[in-house]
Design a protein around this motif. Structure first.
Motif, PDB file in Angstrom:
ATOM      1  N   THR A  60      11.229  32.145  21.297  1.00  0.00           N
ATOM      2  CA  THR A  60      10.127  31.183  21.439  1.00  0.00           C
ATOM      3  C   THR A  60       8.855  31.811  20.879  1.00  0.00           C
ATOM      4  N   SER A  61       7.809  30.996  20.806  1.00  0.00           N
ATOM      5  CA  SER A  61       6.522  31.545  20.342  1.00  0.00           C
ATOM      6  C   SER A  61       6.071  32.676  21.264  1.00  0.00           C
ATOM      7  N   LEU A  62       6.376  32.558  22.569  1.00  0.00           N
ATOM      8  CA  LEU A  62       5.980  33.631  23.488  1.00  0.00           C
ATOM      9  C   LEU A  62       6.831  34.881  23.252  1.00  0.00           C
ATOM     10  N   GLY A  72       9.669  25.662  22.820  1.00  0.00           N
ATOM     11  CA  GLY A  72       9.404  27.073  22.500  1.00  0.00           C
ATOM     12  C   GLY A  72       8.314  27.237  21.465  1.00  0.00           C
ATOM     13  N   ASP A  73       7.989  26.163  20.730  1.00  0.00           N
ATOM     14  CA  ASP A  73       6.872  26.252  19.784  1.00  0.00           C
ATOM     15  C   ASP A  73       5.575  26.483  20.559  1.00  0.00           C
ATOM     16  N   GLY A  74       4.586  26.977  19.872  1.00  0.00           N
ATOM     17  CA  GLY A  74       3.304  27.197  20.533  1.00  0.00           C
ATOM     18  C   GLY A  74       2.417  28.062  19.673  1.00  0.00           C
ATOM     19  N   SER A 120       4.256  29.247  16.130  1.00  0.00           N
ATOM     20  CA  SER A 120       5.615  28.872  15.781  1.00  0.00           C
ATOM     21  C   SER A 120       5.677  27.363  15.845  1.00  0.00           C
ATOM     22  N   GLU A 121       5.973  26.753  14.692  1.00  0.00           N
ATOM     23  CA  GLU A 121       5.952  25.290  14.637  1.00  0.00           C
ATOM     24  C   GLU A 121       7.086  24.811  13.754  1.00  0.00           C
ATOM     25  N   LYS A 122       8.055  24.182  14.385  1.00  0.00           N
ATOM     26  CA  LYS A 122       9.206  23.601  13.672  1.00  0.00           C
ATOM     27  C   LYS A 122       9.843  24.595  12.702  1.00  0.00           C
ATOM     28  N   GLY A 123      10.044  25.815  13.162  1.00  0.00           N
ATOM     29  CA  GLY A 123      10.752  26.801  12.353  1.00  0.00           C
ATOM     30  C   GLY A 123       9.878  27.627  11.430  1.00  0.00           C
ATOM     31  N   LEU A 124       8.593  27.267  11.331  1.00  0.00           N
ATOM     32  CA  LEU A 124       7.679  28.056  10.490  1.00  0.00           C
ATOM     33  C   LEU A 124       6.814  28.941  11.379  1.00  0.00           C
TER      34      LEU A 124
END
Ligand SMILES: C=C(O[C@@H]1C=C(C(=O)O)C=C[C@H]1O)C(=O)O
Length: 458
Positions: free
Chosen positions: A355-357, A403-405, A262-266
């Protein structure tokens, strides 16, 4: 929000969260090459998430979040946010992986320690050691690289933002040590017996009980000298450049499968299912990539896996792209059918986006590592697999402050047992459908053990 589950202990952050001072600065470029980051790691508890020479590595531990049971992802996510609420962050680089990050590794199963024992396994009792089902490690130092930019992040519980420049000098780690002589033996289920499980699973599928199940097996390597995780990391990062080489809390491997980024909404997920060995021996197809791309058995397995990922991501995405046909991913040991599913994260009206998690939790376990339908496949795994998967085939990766990751599926991996530094447990699994052949699946599982057996020098 803390998930409530009667039997699971409450999550724990240790030491209790105080104020965390996080500072990211750009540093001089490292030498090029796929191992530049892992070459910086000290021998004790190295943390890594690296691909094609980029990524992040970390060492030291300023805080550790532990969680248990079905709420292990949500609890860890909430505890991480609690740590961040007390953090002061100065980030001069602003790239994915800069600022505050935690490295994480989670257990495959909800049922907690002893689940496989309940199912009747008589394998090594490695789960009943009170270890948590999820861990997020907040390191003391992170070094990262992306494109041409290299940075260092320091995490301090005391001190000030005006850290002395000396704090940003790269260490000279102790030399990497070899494991010496390595002996490999069967794990919980002997390789030959595992073929009977595959035959049984295929029978149940043909009888209409379920569509697909992923059965795994383990092997145990005993070593002459204590296993230095960096020995494995360097070899994996150099040989498996298309994979994400990871090390978190004793779980080490190089996975080709990205559960979610998950990176900047993508949002991106690389789904793999459908495999052929690179050197399958006599009688092998002349062109394995073409054979794989046309194999109805493998395409069927793949379709289940893609569907499960698309269905799990759909509620969190405003739009998605699900490729109609897979491509063939070439690795040194195997070829896989692969699909990159992408989506745009929706902004829910009633709260923050996951979040990515949180996305990893929604995706786990995908049909690539469990089966279809999920509940039936899980039940069959518990009934016949006879293996405690521990953290194999479960999310491993990192989580940032926003939350990105990135979370991979911990495949092509091993667990360095904390109870015995002279033993590692290796894992491999295969998707079984009605047409699966036990001999071919055993051979495929051997090929999937190769990244780790090769890294151990076998
Ligand atoms: C389960 C594993 O791999 C998974 C199963 C695959 C298959 O059955 O074709 C392919 C890639 C992974 O999704 C493993 O490597 O242990």
């Amino acid at each position: 929000m803390t998930a409530e589950h009667a039997s699971a202990p409450a999550p724990r952050t240790s030491p209790a969260p105080g104020t965390l001072v996080v500072r990211t600065v750009a540093i001089d470029a490292l030498p090029g090459g796929p191992t530049a980051l892992v070459d910086l790691l000290p021998d004790a508890h190295p943390l890594a998430w690296v691909r094609r020479g980029d990524g992040i590595v970390g060492w030291g531990e300023v805080a550790r979040i532990e969680s248990w049971g079905p709420g292990r992802f949500a609890d860890a996510d909430a505890a991480w946010r609690a740590v961040l609420r007390r953090a002061v962050v100065r980030d001069e680089v602003h790239l994915p992986g800069t600022g505050a990050v935690a490295f994480g590794s989670f257990a495959f199963d909800d049922a907690g320690p002893g689940a496989a024992d309940d199912a009747g396994t008589d394998g090594p009792d490695v789960a009943d050691d009170g270890r948590p089902d999820g861990v997020l490690v907040v390191p003391r130092v992170v070094v990262g690289r992306r494109g041409g930019t290299t940075w260092m992040t320091t995490f301090e519980t005391s001190g000030s933002l005006a850290s002395p420049p000396g704090a940003h000098v790269l260490p000279r780690p102790a030399p990497v040590t070899s494991p010496g002589r390595v002996v490999l033996r069967d794990g919980s289920v002997a390789a030959q017996d595992w073929k009977d499980l595959v035959a049984e699973a295929a029978r149940r599928i043909r009888a209409g009980h379920l569509d697909k199940v992923v059965l795994a097996r383990d092997a145990v390597a005993t070593t002459e000298h204590p296993v230095d995780p960096r020995y494995l990391l360097g070899r994996l990062a150099a040989s498996y450049e298309a994979c994400w080489t990871f090390s978190v809390d004793g779980m080490v491997g190089a996975t080709p499968e990205l559960l979610v980024r998950s990176e900047k909404g993508l949002v991106t997920s690389r789904v793999l299912a459908g495999t052929i060995r690179r050197e399958p021996g006599a009688g092998a197809p002349h062109d394995p990539a073409l054979f794989l791309a046309q194999s109805s058995k493998d395409l069927e397995e793949h379709e289940y896996a893609v569907r499960s990922v698309a269905d799990a991501l759909a509620p969190s995405c405003s739009s998605m792209n699900v490729p109609e046909a897979p491509f063939v991913l070439h690795l040194p040991n195997v070829l896989h059918l692969a699909s990159d599913v992408t989506g745009v994260l929706a902004s829910p009206e009633d709260g923050p986006a996951p979040t990515s998690l949180g996305l990893a939790a929604a995706l786990h376990p995908s049909a690539a590592v469990c089966g279809t339908p999920t509940a039936d496949a899980r039940a069959l795994i518990r009934e016949i697999e006879g293996l405690d998967r521990a953290r194999y085939a479960a999310p491993v990766g990192w989580l940032g402050a926003d939350g990105d990751g990135e979370w991979g599926i911990a495949l092509r991996s091993c667990e360095i047992l904390p109870s015995d530094p002279l033993a590692v447990r290796l894992f491999a699994g295969c998707g079984i459908v009605g047409a699966s052949d036990p001999d071919a699946e055993l051979a495929e599982s051997e090929a999937k053990l190769e990244p780790i057996t090769g890294a151990l020098g076998l």
